[in-house]
Design a protein around this motif. Structure first.
Motif, PDB file in Angstrom:
ATOM      1  N   TYR A  58      -3.757  83.485 -23.287  1.00 60.29           N
ATOM      2  CA  TYR A  58      -2.293  83.578 -23.227  1.00 60.29           C
ATOM      3  C   TYR A  58      -1.634  82.202 -23.250  1.00 60.29           C
ATOM      4  O   TYR A  58      -0.666  81.982 -23.984  1.00 60.29           O
ATOM      5  CB  TYR A  58      -1.878  84.334 -21.967  1.00 60.29           C
ATOM      6  CG  TYR A  58      -0.399  84.301 -21.687  1.00 60.29           C
ATOM      7  CD1 TYR A  58       0.497  85.061 -22.442  1.00 60.29           C
ATOM      8  CD2 TYR A  58       0.118  83.517 -20.652  1.00 60.29           C
ATOM      9  CE1 TYR A  58       1.857  85.034 -22.185  1.00 60.29           C
ATOM     10  CE2 TYR A  58       1.471  83.488 -20.382  1.00 60.29           C
ATOM     11  CZ  TYR A  58       2.339  84.237 -21.151  1.00 60.29           C
ATOM     12  OH  TYR A  58       3.685  84.203 -20.892  1.00 60.29           O
ATOM     13  N   SER A  59      -2.137  81.278 -22.448  1.00 64.03           N
ATOM     14  CA  SER A  59      -1.462  79.993 -22.260  1.00 64.03           C
ATOM     15  C   SER A  59      -2.064  78.854 -23.066  1.00 64.03           C
ATOM     16  O   SER A  59      -1.460  77.787 -23.166  1.00 64.03           O
ATOM     17  CB  SER A  59      -1.507  79.603 -20.781  1.00 64.03           C
ATOM     18  OG  SER A  59      -2.845  79.393 -20.363  1.00 64.03           O
ATOM     19  N   ARG A  60      -3.266  79.040 -23.641  1.00 56.88           N
ATOM     20  CA  ARG A  60      -4.034  77.975 -24.304  1.00 56.88           C
ATOM     21  C   ARG A  60      -4.455  76.892 -23.310  1.00 56.88           C
ATOM     22  O   ARG A  60      -4.846  75.791 -23.711  1.00 56.88           O
ATOM     23  CB  ARG A  60      -3.256  77.323 -25.441  1.00 56.88           C
ATOM     24  CG  ARG A  60      -3.273  78.063 -26.765  1.00 56.88           C
ATOM     25  CD  ARG A  60      -2.499  79.322 -26.750  1.00 56.88           C
ATOM     26  NE  ARG A  60      -2.203  79.796 -28.093  1.00 56.88           N
ATOM     27  CZ  ARG A  60      -1.488  80.870 -28.361  1.00 56.88           C
ATOM     28  NH1 ARG A  60      -0.989  81.585 -27.370  1.00 56.88           N
ATOM     29  NH2 ARG A  60      -1.257  81.247 -29.596  1.00 56.88           N
ATOM     30  N   PHE A  61      -4.367  77.168 -22.025  1.00 59.36           N
ATOM     31  CA  PHE A  61      -4.772  76.199 -21.015  1.00 59.36           C
ATOM     32  C   PHE A  61      -6.280  76.022 -21.076  1.00 59.36           C
ATOM     33  O   PHE A  61      -7.043  76.989 -21.087  1.00 59.36           O
ATOM     34  CB  PHE A  61      -4.358  76.707 -19.624  1.00 59.36           C
ATOM     35  CG  PHE A  61      -4.533  75.703 -18.523  1.00 59.36           C
ATOM     36  CD1 PHE A  61      -3.537  74.795 -18.225  1.00 59.36           C
ATOM     37  CD2 PHE A  61      -5.690  75.688 -17.755  1.00 59.36           C
ATOM     38  CE1 PHE A  61      -3.677  73.873 -17.197  1.00 59.36           C
ATOM     39  CE2 PHE A  61      -5.851  74.772 -16.725  1.00 59.36           C
ATOM     40  CZ  PHE A  61      -4.844  73.866 -16.438  1.00 59.36           C
ATOM     41  N   ASP A  62      -6.716  74.757 -21.118  1.00 58.25           N
ATOM     42  CA  ASP A  62      -8.148  74.458 -21.166  1.00 58.25           C
ATOM     43  C   ASP A  62      -8.710  74.490 -19.749  1.00 58.25           C
ATOM     44  O   ASP A  62      -8.420  73.614 -18.935  1.00 58.25           O
ATOM     45  CB  ASP A  62      -8.383  73.091 -21.804  1.00 58.25           C
ATOM     46  CG  ASP A  62      -9.844  72.697 -21.769  1.00 58.25           C
ATOM     47  OD1 ASP A  62     -10.690  73.599 -21.894  1.00 58.25           O
ATOM     48  OD2 ASP A  62     -10.131  71.501 -21.611  1.00 58.25           O
TER      49      ASP A  62
END
Length: 389
Positions: free
Chosen positions: A164-168
């Motif tokens: 959803y957020s592309r947070f790594d």
């Protein structure tokens, strides 16, 4: 000017000499030399004014609409700090810092004019996408192709990205792709960010077994944590496009810019770049917001002890041997996936007469068919229905 002979300057000089002769038919000369009359008269006037017959620059003497030098310096400073960033990200950074930003086309032209832009290989990017509706519903996980660091050591970057957020969530420089290596890195990730509902993986190691069975000790470990395993369709890497795109960004912004003497140096670079990626780098798919603006840790905490599945007292429960992957039912031995060796499985009737499902908690892992005396291999984990291809 379409001069037809080899020396342009000689053609001009000869034309002017003939045109300046008394009684010369200048328009006829223009036709003979294949030039427009206005061009011919221009060279005649320059010769009469004792000027050189060379081409003059057509660049304007002034450029009142040109971007101010100070703003160009800001643009180039952002680009030099992040050589893989394009016009959109640079504009977003300028605006976030309180500076006015020119049009994206202007920034792009500045980068091109100053030699900082390199055309991307291939055609336009794919446009077909899917996206979860909230953080931690799905994490995409994969190994980027290995790269060689100092002392001839292979570095296998393990990447985990929230869909959803592309947070790594995880970027680790691993020495191999073994099951225990991945589990060790994920334990830390789960403690920091909690547990996702599901992970999205491909059909390679360590997510799949070399024998061809989809179920592995790794996937059973995830099931005990309440994390479902979803596999992409074979030969469809585009279904995990966000993680694939992340790998391309990692390659452009980290590996393309430096070499590392060992895994420790690579990990140091990963940690520094991960901060930039999550908290500073504008993401085009997020409307130029940073991934951290859309991510929140999962409320499902990593347990201190690995739980085991619980079954109702009325169910038929069998323990799988650690040496042979069979369960005993109706007077016979039935094959189950080897990954469940040492685990307890429940046997439950299915809607078809004579068929029973073998379950690990709520997950069916095999089928027993009493009508033909055989078990139907293993029932694989969920295959992605969101693959665009």
């Amino acid at each position: 000017m379409p001069w037809r002979e080899v020396s342009v300057m000689e053609q001009r000089r000869e034309f002017v000499r003939l045109a300046l002769q008394e009684g010369a038919n200048r328009r006829d000369l223009c036709r003979r030399f294949g030039i427009h009359p206005s061009t011919g008269y221009k060279w005649i006037q320059r010769k009469q004014a004792s000027q050189e017959l060379i081409e003059r620059s057509r660049r304007p003497r002034t450029s009142p609409a040109r971007t101010a030098a100070e703003l160009e310096e800001r643009i180039l400073a952002v680009r030099d700090a992040h050589p893989a960033w394009g016009a959109r990200k640079i504009a977003s950074c300028l605006e976030r810092a309180g500076h006015s930003s020119p049009a994206l086309s202007t920034i792009h032209e500045i980068l091109r004019r100053t030699g900082r832009i390199v055309p991307a290989p291939g055609g336009p990017p794919a446009t077909e996408r899917f996206e979860m509706s909230a953080p931690n519903l799905l994490w995409q996980m994969d190994f980027k192709g290995w790269v060689r660091v100092g002392n001839n050591v292979q570095c296998h970057p393990l990447t985990v990205l929230d869909d959803y957020s592309r947070f790594d969530l995880c970027l680790q420089a691993c020495a191999d792709q073994r099951d225990e290596t991945v589990r060790d890195r994920l334990r830390t990730t789960f403690r920091h960010y909690g547990l996702p509902d599901a992970v999205f993986v491909d059909n390679g190691s360590p997510w799949s077994d070399s024998s061809g069975e989809h179920w592995t000790r790794f996937s059973v470990w995830l099931l005990k944590l309440g994390v479902s395993v979803i596999r992409s369709r074979p030969y469809h890497p585009q279904s995990r496009g966000k993680d694939e795109r992340f790998h391309r960004t990692l390659n452009a912004e980290v590996f393309a810019l430096r070499c590392f003497r060992n895994l420790t140096a690579a990990q140091d670079a990963f940690d520094a770049w991960r901060e930039v990626y999550n908290f500073e780098r504008p993401h085009e798919a997020l409307n130029q917001q940073v991934p951290a603006s859309r991510y929140r840790p999962s409320p499902r905490m990593m347990p201190d002890r690995l739980p085991s599945p619980e079954y109702d007292s009325t169910e038929t429960v069998r323990s799988v041997s650690t040496t042979k992957s069979y369960v005993h039912f109706k007077g016979r031995l039935w094959k189950v996936p080897q990954a469940f060796g040492g685990e307890r499985l429940a046997i439950r009737p299915l809607s078809v007469d004579g068929q029973y499902g073998v379950f690990f908690a709520a997950h069916q892992v095999a089928t027993i068919n009493l009508t033909n005396g055989k078990s139907v291999g293993d029932v694989p984990e969920q295959v992605s229905a969101i693959s665009p291809g």
